[in-house]
Design a protein around this motif. Structure first.
Motif, PDB file in Angstrom:
ATOM      1  N   SER A   1      -3.992  -0.702   6.288  1.00 50.99           N
ATOM      2  CA  SER A   1      -5.022   0.333   6.161  1.00 50.99           C
ATOM      3  C   SER A   1      -5.663   0.287   4.780  1.00 50.99           C
ATOM      4  O   SER A   1      -5.839   1.304   4.128  1.00 50.99           O
ATOM      5  CB  SER A   1      -4.404   1.712   6.432  1.00 50.99           C
ATOM      6  N   TYR A   2      -6.045  -0.900   4.355  1.00 55.12           N
ATOM      7  CA  TYR A   2      -6.630  -1.065   3.022  1.00 55.12           C
ATOM      8  C   TYR A   2      -7.899  -0.233   2.843  1.00 55.12           C
ATOM      9  O   TYR A   2      -8.266   0.130   1.728  1.00 55.12           O
ATOM     10  CB  TYR A   2      -6.920  -2.547   2.734  1.00 55.12           C
ATOM     11  N   GLU A   3      -8.584   0.103   3.959  1.00 56.47           N
ATOM     12  CA  GLU A   3      -9.820   0.896   3.884  1.00 56.47           C
ATOM     13  C   GLU A   3      -9.588   2.270   3.284  1.00 56.47           C
ATOM     14  O   GLU A   3     -10.530   2.923   2.841  1.00 56.47           O
ATOM     15  CB  GLU A   3     -10.454   1.072   5.271  1.00 56.47           C
ATOM     16  N   GLU A   4      -8.356   2.736   3.273  1.00 56.25           N
ATOM     17  CA  GLU A   4      -8.017   4.051   2.729  1.00 56.25           C
ATOM     18  C   GLU A   4      -7.559   3.964   1.277  1.00 56.25           C
ATOM     19  O   GLU A   4      -7.005   4.920   0.745  1.00 56.25           O
ATOM     20  CB  GLU A   4      -6.917   4.704   3.582  1.00 56.25           C
TER      21      GLU A   4
ATOM     22  N   LEU B   1       0.816  -1.217   0.000  1.00 51.28           N
ATOM     23  CA  LEU B   1       0.000   0.000   0.000  1.00 51.28           C
ATOM     24  C   LEU B   1       0.848   1.265   0.000  1.00 51.28           C
ATOM     25  O   LEU B   1       0.428   2.296  -0.514  1.00 51.28           O
ATOM     26  CB  LEU B   1      -0.941   0.004   1.210  1.00 51.28           C
ATOM     27  N   ALA B   2       2.054   1.198   0.541  1.00 47.89           N
ATOM     28  CA  ALA B   2       2.942   2.357   0.604  1.00 47.89           C
ATOM     29  C   ALA B   2       3.755   2.559  -0.674  1.00 47.89           C
ATOM     30  O   ALA B   2       4.372   3.610  -0.850  1.00 47.89           O
ATOM     31  CB  ALA B   2       3.894   2.220   1.794  1.00 47.89           C
ATOM     32  N   SER B   3       3.747   1.593  -1.567  1.00 45.63           N
ATOM     33  CA  SER B   3       4.601   1.646  -2.744  1.00 45.63           C
ATOM     34  C   SER B   3       3.992   2.500  -3.857  1.00 45.63           C
ATOM     35  O   SER B   3       2.967   2.128  -4.435  1.00 45.63           O
ATOM     36  CB  SER B   3       4.838   0.232  -3.280  1.00 45.63           C
TER      37      SER B   3
ATOM     38  N   PRO C   1      -8.162   1.939  -2.892  1.00 47.08           N
ATOM     39  CA  PRO C   1      -9.189   1.371  -3.773  1.00 47.08           C
ATOM     40  C   PRO C   1      -9.588  -0.061  -3.414  1.00 47.08           C
ATOM     41  O   PRO C   1     -10.660  -0.518  -3.818  1.00 47.08           O
ATOM     42  CB  PRO C   1      -8.518   1.405  -5.158  1.00 47.08           C
ATOM     43  N   PHE C   2      -8.765  -0.766  -2.657  1.00 48.02           N
ATOM     44  CA  PHE C   2      -9.127  -2.130  -2.260  1.00 48.02           C
ATOM     45  C   PHE C   2     -10.406  -2.161  -1.428  1.00 48.02           C
ATOM     46  O   PHE C   2     -11.107  -3.174  -1.398  1.00 48.02           O
ATOM     47  CB  PHE C   2      -7.990  -2.806  -1.488  1.00 48.02           C
ATOM     48  N   LYS C   3     -10.746  -1.047  -0.752  1.00 48.18           N
ATOM     49  CA  LYS C   3     -11.937  -1.026   0.093  1.00 48.18           C
ATOM     50  C   LYS C   3     -13.201  -1.298  -0.712  1.00 48.18           C
ATOM     51  O   LYS C   3     -14.181  -1.804  -0.178  1.00 48.18           O
ATOM     52  CB  LYS C   3     -12.059   0.300   0.835  1.00 48.18           C
ATOM     53  N   ARG C   4     -13.196  -0.993  -2.016  1.00 45.75           N
ATOM     54  CA  ARG C   4     -14.370  -1.202  -2.867  1.00 45.75           C
ATOM     55  C   ARG C   4     -14.464  -2.632  -3.405  1.00 45.75           C
ATOM     56  O   ARG C   4     -15.481  -3.003  -3.980  1.00 45.75           O
ATOM     57  CB  ARG C   4     -14.336  -0.232  -4.048  1.00 45.75           C
ATOM     58  N   LEU C   5     -13.403  -3.395  -3.239  1.00 44.15           N
ATOM     59  CA  LEU C   5     -13.342  -4.737  -3.805  1.00 44.15           C
ATOM     60  C   LEU C   5     -13.478  -5.792  -2.717  1.00 44.15           C
ATOM     61  O   LEU C   5     -12.846  -5.695  -1.661  1.00 44.15           O
ATOM     62  CB  LEU C   5     -12.010  -4.940  -4.531  1.00 44.15           C
ATOM     63  N   GLN C   6     -14.272  -6.795  -2.987  1.00 45.30           N
ATOM     64  CA  GLN C   6     -14.398  -7.908  -2.056  1.00 45.30           C
ATOM     65  C   GLN C   6     -13.054  -8.634  -1.986  1.00 45.30           C
ATOM     66  O   GLN C   6     -12.496  -9.011  -3.012  1.00 45.30           O
ATOM     67  CB  GLN C   6     -15.483  -8.870  -2.539  1.00 45.30           C
ATOM     68  N   ALA C   7     -12.542  -8.821  -0.802  1.00 46.27           N
ATOM     69  CA  ALA C   7     -11.280  -9.538  -0.629  1.00 46.27           C
ATOM     70  C   ALA C   7     -11.490 -11.029  -0.908  1.00 46.27           C
ATOM     71  O   ALA C   7     -12.577 -11.568  -0.684  1.00 46.27           O
ATOM     72  CB  ALA C   7     -10.745  -9.350   0.789  1.00 46.27           C
TER      73      ALA C   7
END
Length: 156
Positions: free
Chosen positions: A112-115, A79-81, A117-123
Motif C-alpha cells: 500500500s505504498y500509495e498511502e 511500510l509497517a515498520s 510518502p513513496f507515492k510522491r516519488l517515482q519508483a
C-alpha cells in the motif's frame, strides 16, 4: 535491534538499501552490485556487519548520514515498520528535500505504498509489477538496470 532486517550502504558516494522482507532480496541486490564493488565504483556496508555489543542505532544513523543515494526495497513489512518510517525514511526524505540525497525505491512485493510518502516519488521500477511478480530472468534484468542506475547516481 531493528527487526526489520538488513541494509547495505556504500561508503564512497553512499547508496543505502533496506530490506525488511528478508535477506533474499537484499542478497540478490548485493550479488548484482558486486561487479561495481569489485570495480571500485561502489563500496557497500551492510547492517549484518554490526557486531554484538556495537551501537546498532548509531551505526545505522551514521550510514544514513553518509548516504548520497538512498534505496528502499519496499514491502508491506517495510511500510509497517515504525523504525524504518521514523529513523530511516523520515531523515532520507528531509535530506532529499534539501538535495543532499537521491532517494530511490523499488517495489519488491505488492504493498500500500500509495498511502505513504513513496507515492510522491517515482519508483525505480514499475510499482504495478513488483519484483516478486516477475519471472526470475526478468527480475535479474530489472536488478541489472537498477545497479546501473545506482552506479550513475553514485558517480554524479
Amino acid at each position: 535491534m531493528h527487526a526489520a532486517g538488513g541494509g547495505c550502504w556504500s561508503t564512497r558516494s553512499p547508496a543505502f538499501s533496506h530490506s525488511p522482507y528478508g535477506p533474499a532480496w537484499l542478497q540478490m541486490l548485493r550479488t548484482h552490485l558486486q561487479p561495481y564493488v569489485q570495480a571500485g565504483s561502489v563500496e557497500l556496508w551492510d547492517d549484518t556487519t554490526i557486531e554484538a555489543g556495537d551501537d546498532w542505532h548509531q551505526a545505522i544513523a551514521q550510514a544514513l548520514d553518509r548516504a548520497t543515494v538512498a534505496l528502499f526495497l519496499v514491502t508491506p513489512q517495510l511500510l509497517a515498520s515504525p523504525f524504518v518510517r521514523e529513523q530511516e525514511l523520515a531523515p532520507m526524505l528531509q535530506r532529499a528535500a534539501e538535495h543532499n540525497v537521491r532517494l530511490l525505491w523499488v517495489p519488491v512485493v505488492a504493498s500500500s505504498y500509495e498511502e505513504t510518502p513513496f507515492k510522491r516519488l517515482q519508483a525505480a521500477l514499475n510499482p504495478k509489477l513488483p519484483l516478486d511478480q516477475l519471472p526470475a530472468p526478468r527480475q535479474h534484468q530489472e536488478l541489472v538496470k537498477l545497479c546501473k542506475r545506482i552506479k550513475a547516481l553514485v558517480a554524479a
